[in-house]
Design an enzyme around this catalytic site. Structure first.
Site, PDB file in Angstrom:
ATOM      1  N   ARG A  52      43.969  41.377  33.392  1.00 26.52           N
ATOM      2  CA  ARG A  52      42.564  41.763  33.539  1.00 26.52           C
ATOM      3  C   ARG A  52      41.756  40.804  34.401  1.00 26.52           C
ATOM      4  O   ARG A  52      40.988  41.225  35.261  1.00 26.52           O
ATOM      5  CB  ARG A  52      41.879  41.857  32.165  1.00 26.52           C
ATOM      6  CG  ARG A  52      42.006  43.198  31.503  1.00 26.52           C
ATOM      7  CD  ARG A  52      42.022  43.012  30.009  1.00 26.52           C
ATOM      8  NE  ARG A  52      43.246  42.297  29.667  1.00 26.52           N
ATOM      9  CZ  ARG A  52      44.396  42.888  29.373  1.00 26.52           C
ATOM     10  NH1 ARG A  52      44.457  44.183  29.304  1.00 26.52           N
ATOM     11  NH2 ARG A  52      45.492  42.188  29.128  1.00 26.52           N
ATOM     12  N   THR A  53      41.893  39.515  34.130  1.00 24.91           N
ATOM     13  CA  THR A  53      40.999  38.582  34.820  1.00 24.91           C
ATOM     14  C   THR A  53      41.259  38.620  36.320  1.00 24.91           C
ATOM     15  O   THR A  53      40.340  38.773  37.125  1.00 24.91           O
ATOM     16  CB  THR A  53      41.161  37.160  34.246  1.00 24.91           C
ATOM     17  OG1 THR A  53      40.951  37.223  32.841  1.00 24.91           O
ATOM     18  CG2 THR A  53      40.154  36.200  34.860  1.00 24.91           C
ATOM     19  N   LYS A  81      56.851  23.104  44.774  1.00 23.85           N
ATOM     20  CA  LYS A  81      57.480  22.054  45.594  1.00 23.85           C
ATOM     21  C   LYS A  81      56.915  20.679  45.255  1.00 23.85           C
ATOM     22  O   LYS A  81      57.261  19.686  45.884  1.00 23.85           O
ATOM     23  CB  LYS A  81      57.215  22.318  47.084  1.00 23.85           C
ATOM     24  CG  LYS A  81      57.728  23.632  47.605  1.00 23.85           C
ATOM     25  CD  LYS A  81      57.372  23.711  49.100  1.00 23.85           C
ATOM     26  CE  LYS A  81      57.715  25.066  49.681  1.00 23.85           C
ATOM     27  NZ  LYS A  81      57.145  25.201  51.039  1.00 23.85           N
ATOM     28  N   ARG A 102      42.968  29.998  37.629  1.00 23.22           N
ATOM     29  CA  ARG A 102      43.405  29.840  36.235  1.00 23.22           C
ATOM     30  C   ARG A 102      44.528  28.830  36.224  1.00 23.22           C
ATOM     31  O   ARG A 102      45.426  28.871  37.088  1.00 23.22           O
ATOM     32  CB  ARG A 102      43.898  31.182  35.690  1.00 23.22           C
ATOM     33  CG  ARG A 102      44.609  31.050  34.368  1.00 23.22           C
ATOM     34  CD  ARG A 102      44.909  32.386  33.742  1.00 23.22           C
ATOM     35  NE  ARG A 102      43.694  33.012  33.233  1.00 23.22           N
ATOM     36  CZ  ARG A 102      43.680  34.130  32.517  1.00 23.22           C
ATOM     37  NH1 ARG A 102      44.810  34.763  32.252  1.00 23.22           N
ATOM     38  NH2 ARG A 102      42.536  34.633  32.083  1.00 23.22           N
ATOM     39  N   HIS A 130      36.853  29.681  29.018  1.00 24.19           N
ATOM     40  CA  HIS A 130      37.067  30.875  29.838  1.00 24.19           C
ATOM     41  C   HIS A 130      35.703  31.530  30.093  1.00 24.19           C
ATOM     42  O   HIS A 130      35.379  32.581  29.543  1.00 24.19           O
ATOM     43  CB  HIS A 130      38.001  31.822  29.076  1.00 24.19           C
ATOM     44  CG  HIS A 130      38.581  32.946  29.883  1.00 24.19           C
ATOM     45  ND1 HIS A 130      38.099  33.319  31.127  1.00 24.19           N
ATOM     46  CD2 HIS A 130      39.613  33.794  29.613  1.00 24.19           C
ATOM     47  CE1 HIS A 130      38.811  34.348  31.569  1.00 24.19           C
ATOM     48  NE2 HIS A 130      39.734  34.654  30.674  1.00 24.19           N
TER      49      HIS A 130
HETATM   50  C1  NCD Z   1      42.350  35.908  27.407  1.00 24.56           C
HETATM   51  C2  NCD Z   1      42.767  34.594  28.056  1.00 24.56           C
HETATM   52  O1  NCD Z   1      43.439  34.591  29.076  1.00 24.56           O
HETATM   53  O2  NCD Z   1      42.373  33.577  27.489  1.00 24.56           O
HETATM   54  N1  NCD Z   1      42.623  37.022  28.203  1.00 24.56           N
HETATM   55  C3  NCD Z   1      41.741  37.414  29.163  1.00 24.56           C
HETATM   56  O3  NCD Z   1      41.450  36.692  30.089  1.00 24.56           O
HETATM   57  N2  NCD Z   1      41.161  38.617  29.047  1.00 24.56           N
HETATM   58  C4  NCD Z   1      42.813  36.060  26.015  1.00 24.56           C
HETATM   59  C5  NCD Z   1      44.277  35.917  25.717  1.00 24.56           C
HETATM   60  O4  NCD Z   1      45.097  35.683  26.592  1.00 24.56           O
HETATM   61  O5  NCD Z   1      44.610  36.081  24.547  1.00 24.56           O
END
Ligand code: NCD
Length: 306
Positions: A52-53, A81, A102, A130
């Protein structure tokens, strides 16, 4: 110095409300925004898995008329590397106008921001925070409840490693009259530093319980979370704790009629698929909102007004 979003408190509550207002305008008038980021490039650097993100960021930029580049795993970048995050970010900042990253290490986006002069967005750093999921959650709560104050919210599941929980608690602690209920096994309680910073310092009361059934009837919002398998040190603990809470239609019989059930997703077992049919299930709307608030965020950080 570019403006970044590393932690949700980097934005004032006024700025968050402006973002929500822009996202709501985008929902109503998408065409108005379709060329707003023409010739701009977003880099999505995902050193950790995501559906999703990453895709909502990419869809957001494409819907603004911009373009996207990047990678979806550390193994396909020069990290494999031995390149440092700083050098990777420095490189990407030569090609892109804005970066969403991320990383499994807490603090990595903050460190990355020291190596470049374009905006950096934290799309999740380890078990820490997040902020863009929190913006998604706030937009969803605003659309469901009409405001961001005066409700009881229960956080259920892995409150220790769940970074979305840490950021949302931080964000909501700035609004009025919110009752926080934390529902988790003993081993997965909200970290002390989050309680200290967000709640205790401000004198905000909260309750902690291990029982979802007991907490459910008083809640206006239930924020379910997955037990974060990848953050456990041993598999036995994960197996013992993974099914601590499973939300079913039977359990919801005792919940309020206007409850909103949120979940950042992905879900594993913690919400039975049958709950999807319940009008109180809000998590698929939340997924959609994630794109619109990220559109608003990209515009803000690039300084583009429509
Ligand atoms: C979350 C995350 O990555 O922290 N997911 C997300 O970004 N929608 C929650 C999760 O991974 O459980």
């Amino acid at each position: 110095m570019a403006r970044n979003l590393i932690d949700i408190v980097d934005f004032t509550t006024e700025e968050i409300e402006q973002l929500i207002a822009v996202a709501e305008d985008i929902i109503e008038n998408p065409v108005k925004y379709q060329d707003a980021c023409a010739h701009k490039q977003l880099a999505t650097l995902f050193f950790e898995p995501s559906t999703r993100t990453r895709l909502s960021f990419e869809s957001a930029m494409l819907s603004l008329g911009g373009s996207v580049l990047g990678f979806s795993s550390a193994s396909s970048s020069s990290t494999s590397k031995g390149e440092t995050v700083g050098d990777t970010i420095h490189t990407v900042s030569c090609y892109a106008d804005i970066i969403a990253m991320r990383h499994p290490k807490e603090g990595a986006p903050y460190a990355a921001a020291q190596h470049c002069d374009i905006p950096i967005i934290n799309a999740g750093d380890g078990g820490h925070c997040h902020p863009t999921q929190t913006l998604t959650d706030l937009l969803t709560i605003h659309r469901e409840k009409g405001c961001l104050s005066g409700f009881t919210i229960g956080f259920c599941g892995d409150l220790k490693f769940g970074r979305t929980v840490h950021s949302l608690v931080n964000a909501l602690s700035r609004y009025e009259n919110i009752n926080f209920v934390f529902i988790s096994p003993e081993e997965l309680k909200l970290p002390r530093y989050v309680k200290e910073e967000a709640l205790k310092k401000k004198g905000i009361p909260y309750t902690q319980t291990t029982s979802l059934e007991e907490a459910l009837p008083q809640l206006d919002i239930l924020y379910m979370t997955r037990v974060q398998k990848e953050r456990f040190f041993n598999e036995e603990d994960y197996i013992r704790l993974k099914d601590s809470y499973i939300l079913t239609p039977e359990k919801l019989v005792h919940a309020k009629a206007d409850l909103s059930i949120l979940h950042p997703l992905p879900r594993v077992n913690e919400i039975s698929v049958a709950v999807d049919q319940d009008p109180r299930a809000t998590y698929w709307k939340q997924v959609k909102n994630g794109k619109f608030i990220r559109m608003a965020l990209i515009l803000k950080l690039l300084g583009i007004e429509v």
